[in-house]
Design an enzyme around this catalytic site. Structure first.
Site, PDB file in Angstrom:
ATOM      1  N   GLY A 168      -3.454  -5.623  -0.919  1.00 56.07           N
ATOM      2  CA  GLY A 168      -4.287  -6.782  -0.577  1.00 56.07           C
ATOM      3  C   GLY A 168      -5.296  -7.065  -1.672  1.00 56.07           C
ATOM      4  O   GLY A 168      -5.352  -6.360  -2.693  1.00 56.07           O
ATOM      5  N   GLY A 171      -2.307  -5.495   7.961  1.00 57.08           N
ATOM      6  CA  GLY A 171      -0.978  -6.107   7.871  1.00 57.08           C
ATOM      7  C   GLY A 171      -1.015  -7.584   7.553  1.00 57.08           C
ATOM      8  O   GLY A 171       0.030  -8.229   7.488  1.00 57.08           O
ATOM      9  N   GLU A 228       1.685   1.127   4.592  1.00 60.20           N
ATOM     10  CA  GLU A 228       0.268   1.530   4.606  1.00 60.20           C
ATOM     11  C   GLU A 228       0.064   2.654   5.615  1.00 60.20           C
ATOM     12  O   GLU A 228      -0.622   3.655   5.340  1.00 60.20           O
ATOM     13  CB  GLU A 228      -0.620   0.328   4.963  1.00 60.20           C
ATOM     14  CG  GLU A 228      -0.668  -0.719   3.856  1.00 60.20           C
ATOM     15  CD  GLU A 228      -1.376  -2.006   4.242  1.00 60.20           C
ATOM     16  OE1 GLU A 228      -1.748  -2.735   3.325  1.00 60.20           O
ATOM     17  OE2 GLU A 228      -1.537  -2.291   5.436  1.00 60.20           O
TER      18      GLU A 228
HETATM   19  C1  5RP Z   1      -2.235  -5.713   3.807  1.00 61.00           C
HETATM   20  C2  5RP Z   1      -3.469  -5.317   4.507  1.00 61.00           C
HETATM   21  C3  5RP Z   1      -4.769  -5.622   3.854  1.00 61.00           C
HETATM   22  O1  5RP Z   1      -5.496  -4.456   3.710  1.00 61.00           O
HETATM   23  C4  5RP Z   1      -5.529  -6.587   4.702  1.00 61.00           C
HETATM   24  O2  5RP Z   1      -4.722  -7.725   4.924  1.00 61.00           O
HETATM   25  C5  5RP Z   1      -6.851  -7.008   4.025  1.00 61.00           C
HETATM   26  O3  5RP Z   1      -6.559  -7.796   2.921  1.00 61.00           O
HETATM   27  P1  5RP Z   1      -7.676  -8.321   1.941  1.00 61.00           P
HETATM   28  O4  5RP Z   1      -8.233  -7.129   1.232  1.00 61.00           O
HETATM   29  O5  5RP Z   1      -6.922  -9.244   1.014  1.00 61.00           O
HETATM   30  O6  5RP Z   1      -8.714  -9.044   2.751  1.00 61.00           O
HETATM   31  O7  5RP Z   1      -3.452  -4.747   5.567  1.00 61.00           O
HETATM   32  O8  5RP Z   1      -1.093  -5.460   4.571  1.00 61.00           O
END
Ligand code: 5RP
Length: 223
Positions: free
Chosen positions: A29, A95, A103
């Site tokens: 992410g 997710g 993860e």
């Molecule tokens: C990816 C995830 C990410 O950790 C979650 O979506 C947070 O994303 P970001 O850091 O872009 O806000 O679970 O599957």
């Protein structure tokens, strides 16, 4: 500060949790990407990393960080990743980026989950963010029915007019409209639905620490 500046601040703070000479579990992410960029600057201090997605593996490699297969790693002191929501017990929804299953697998091998998030991710009750559920494609309708029975409004995640496909070749249902007051029970309940690969609730094994980016600086929450 912008949301990206808050994410960058927690990514930098997370370096304090990197254990010298160890293999680090790395999430997926935009916040995890900021962390990877910081990790690249101290790569000589670590043995390498295990990636939670193909995208993360590519970014780690672009910084010259060795990426290990999880099957070749017995233990990791820390797993560092973002979250879509985190509550006051350290339970998370993850997710949004589609990498929830890998993860959860990588996090399960680590001693500690260090969550890095901007302040908007901390909530009293999770569920405002639709809960991702990775599924075997043939189970889409049956899992959607079960999620509806739990009070959710399920929607198949789409990308460019087609069902979104995860790194594992599976699909994702985003379950909106839940108020998750007992995240451990809901995680166990959704996990056991036939056809569910994994649910994006990380409560049975939640965060040990959350580094939260706020206007007042990085706050450390311990659970
Ligand atoms: C990816 C995830 C990410 O950790 C979650 O979506 C947070 O994303 P970001 O850091 O872009 O806000 O679970 O599957």
């Amino acid at each position: 500060m912008t949301q990206d500046e808050l994410k960058q601040a927690v990514a930098l703070a997370a370096l304090d949790y990197v254990v010298d000479g160890a293999i680090i579990g790395v999430g997926t992410g935009s916040t995890a990407n900021f962390f990877i960029d910081e990790l690249g600057k101290i790569k000589h201090r670590i043995k390498g990393a295990v990636a939670s997605s193909e995208a993360t593996a590519a970014r780690l490699k672009s910084h010259g960080i060795s990426v290990f297969d999880l099957n070749d790693v017995d233990n990791m002191p820390v797993y560092i990743d973002g979250a879509d929501e985190i509550d006051h017990s350290g339970a998370m929804i993850k997710g949004g980026g589609g990498a929830l299953t890998r993860e959860k697998i990588v996090a399960s091998v680590a001693d500690k989950f260090i969550c890095i998030a901007d302040g908007s991710k901390l909530v009293d009750v999770m569920g405002q963010f639709a809960l991702p559920v990775e599924i075997i494609p043939m189970a889409e309708a049956s899992v959607a029915r079960s999620l509806r029975a739990l009070g959710a409004k399920p929607a198949l995640r789409m990308k460019e007019g087609k069902a979104y496909v995860t790194d594992n070749g599976c699909h994702i249902i985003d379950a909106a409209g839940l108020q998750i007051r007992d995240p451990k029970a809901l995680e166990a309940q959704i996990n056991q639905l036939p056809g569910v690969v994994s649910v994006g609730l990380f409560a049975l094994q939640g965060a040990a620490v959350c580094l939260l980016g706020t206007e007042q600086g990085v706050k450390t929450l311990k659970f």
